[in-house]
Design a protein around this motif. Structure first.
Motif, PDB file in Angstrom:
ATOM      1  N   ASN A 166       0.704  -1.159   0.123  1.00  0.00           N
ATOM      2  CA  ASN A 166      -0.114   0.038  -0.099  1.00  0.00           C
ATOM      3  C   ASN A 166       0.947   1.278  -0.063  1.00  0.00           C
ATOM      4  N   ILE A 167       0.532   2.153  -0.784  1.00  0.00           N
ATOM      5  CA  ILE A 167       1.163   3.554  -0.933  1.00  0.00           C
ATOM      6  C   ILE A 167       0.416   4.758  -0.591  1.00  0.00           C
ATOM      7  N   SER A 168       0.830   5.613  -0.135  1.00  0.00           N
ATOM      8  CA  SER A 168       0.111   6.789   0.301  1.00  0.00           C
ATOM      9  C   SER A 168       0.354   8.063  -0.695  1.00  0.00           C
ATOM     10  N   VAL A 169      -0.334   8.583  -1.243  1.00  0.00           N
ATOM     11  CA  VAL A 169      -0.032   9.890  -2.194  1.00  0.00           C
ATOM     12  C   VAL A 169      -1.121  10.979  -1.624  1.00  0.00           C
ATOM     13  N   PRO A 170      -0.796  12.092  -1.885  1.00  0.00           N
ATOM     14  CA  PRO A 170      -1.690  13.208  -1.443  1.00  0.00           C
ATOM     15  C   PRO A 170      -2.975  12.994  -2.513  1.00  0.00           C
ATOM     16  N   ASP A 171      -3.978  13.722  -2.013  1.00  0.00           N
ATOM     17  CA  ASP A 171      -5.526  13.586  -2.533  1.00  0.00           C
ATOM     18  C   ASP A 171      -5.423  14.035  -3.935  1.00  0.00           C
ATOM     19  N   GLU A 172      -4.758  15.174  -4.249  1.00  0.00           N
ATOM     20  CA  GLU A 172      -4.764  16.021  -5.440  1.00  0.00           C
ATOM     21  C   GLU A 172      -4.052  15.089  -6.467  1.00  0.00           C
ATOM     22  N   LEU A 173      -2.850  14.396  -6.185  1.00  0.00           N
ATOM     23  CA  LEU A 173      -2.148  13.688  -7.124  1.00  0.00           C
ATOM     24  C   LEU A 173      -3.069  12.331  -7.484  1.00  0.00           C
ATOM     25  N   ALA A 174      -3.619  11.717  -6.398  1.00  0.00           N
ATOM     26  CA  ALA A 174      -4.352  10.608  -6.618  1.00  0.00           C
ATOM     27  C   ALA A 174      -5.557  10.812  -7.667  1.00  0.00           C
ATOM     28  N   GLU A 175      -6.066  12.136  -7.666  1.00  0.00           N
ATOM     29  CA  GLU A 175      -7.119  12.502  -8.610  1.00  0.00           C
ATOM     30  C   GLU A 175      -6.647  12.834  -9.945  1.00  0.00           C
ATOM     31  N   GLN A 176      -5.369  13.195  -9.981  1.00  0.00           N
ATOM     32  CA  GLN A 176      -4.722  13.631 -11.323  1.00  0.00           C
ATOM     33  C   GLN A 176      -4.568  12.276 -11.928  1.00  0.00           C
ATOM     34  N   VAL A 177      -3.956  11.254 -11.310  1.00  0.00           N
ATOM     35  CA  VAL A 177      -3.601   9.720 -11.650  1.00  0.00           C
ATOM     36  C   VAL A 177      -4.815   8.993 -12.115  1.00  0.00           C
ATOM     37  N   ARG A 178      -6.114   9.180 -11.437  1.00  0.00           N
ATOM     38  CA  ARG A 178      -7.376   8.624 -11.842  1.00  0.00           C
ATOM     39  C   ARG A 178      -7.793   9.131 -12.896  1.00  0.00           C
ATOM     40  N   ALA A 179      -7.757  10.572 -13.098  1.00  0.00           N
ATOM     41  CA  ALA A 179      -8.303  11.343 -14.382  1.00  0.00           C
ATOM     42  C   ALA A 179      -7.597  10.851 -15.637  1.00  0.00           C
ATOM     43  N   ARG A 180      -6.555  10.598 -15.438  1.00  0.00           N
ATOM     44  CA  ARG A 180      -5.716  10.327 -16.655  1.00  0.00           C
ATOM     45  C   ARG A 180      -5.684   8.573 -16.841  1.00  0.00           C
ATOM     46  N   ASP A 181      -6.381   8.020 -16.103  1.00  0.00           N
ATOM     47  CA  ASP A 181      -6.403   6.546 -16.069  1.00  0.00           C
ATOM     48  C   ASP A 181      -4.852   5.919 -16.301  1.00  0.00           C
ATOM     49  N   LEU A 182      -3.858   6.511 -15.362  1.00  0.00           N
ATOM     50  CA  LEU A 182      -2.801   5.818 -15.392  1.00  0.00           C
ATOM     51  C   LEU A 182      -2.425   4.529 -14.589  1.00  0.00           C
ATOM     52  N   PRO A 183      -1.632   3.803 -15.088  1.00  0.00           N
ATOM     53  CA  PRO A 183      -1.298   2.296 -14.846  1.00  0.00           C
ATOM     54  C   PRO A 183      -0.334   2.478 -13.520  1.00  0.00           C
TER      55      PRO A 183
END
Length: 145
Positions: free
Chosen positions: A4-21
């Motif tokens: 499990n890794i933790s990332v800031p909420d803003e970064l998590a949203e940007q990753v999900r928005a771009r559907d990054l692996p």
């Protein structure tokens, strides 16, 4: 293995928005981090050998300047010094040498005439060895003067 890794909420949203692996990106980043750490470990493991080698070169350089100082002291004593100058340098506390003795055959003039690789970093070793060389000549000739 699952991590499990933790990332800031803003970064998590940007990753999900771009559907990054996420998994493959994290794996690549972790591989690079491990590779870098291994390289640093290899470098640091030979560091002691590097330090010792570099110390040896410094000691060799110091010895070279010491040897040259002694040889120049002998050369000066044999070919340039007056009897009084040689006695002052050989029997003095080194101050006469550092002052250049002060006559036409003085040490400063001698250095202007001869080639040498004088390096101020090794000034003390050079100066001490010059006096040793001059003293060797003085000891060999003083009883004959």
């Amino acid at each position: 293995m699952r991590m499990n890794i933790s990332v800031p909420d803003e970064l998590a949203e940007q990753v999900r928005a771009r559907d990054l692996p996420i998994s493959s990106i994290c794996q690549d980043a972790l591989r690079k981090a491990v590779d870098l750490a291994e390289k640093k470990e290899r470098i640091m493991s030979d560091m002691q050998a590097v330090i010792e080698r570099l110390r040896d070169t410094r000691d060799e350089e110091r010895q070279r300047h010491t040897d040259e100082g002694r040889e120049l002291g002998i050369l000066w004593a044999k070919g340039y010094a007056t009897a009084d100058e040689l006695r002052k340098v050989a029997e003095g506390d080194g101050m006469d040498y550092e002052a250049g003795v002060g006559s036409s055959a003085g040490i400063a003039e001698f250095y202007a005439e001869v080639e040498n690789n004088y390096d101020e970093k090794y000034q003390e070793e050079h100066n001490d060895a010059f006096v040793v060389g001059a003293r060797e000549v003085w000891e060999a000739v003083k009883d004959s003067l």
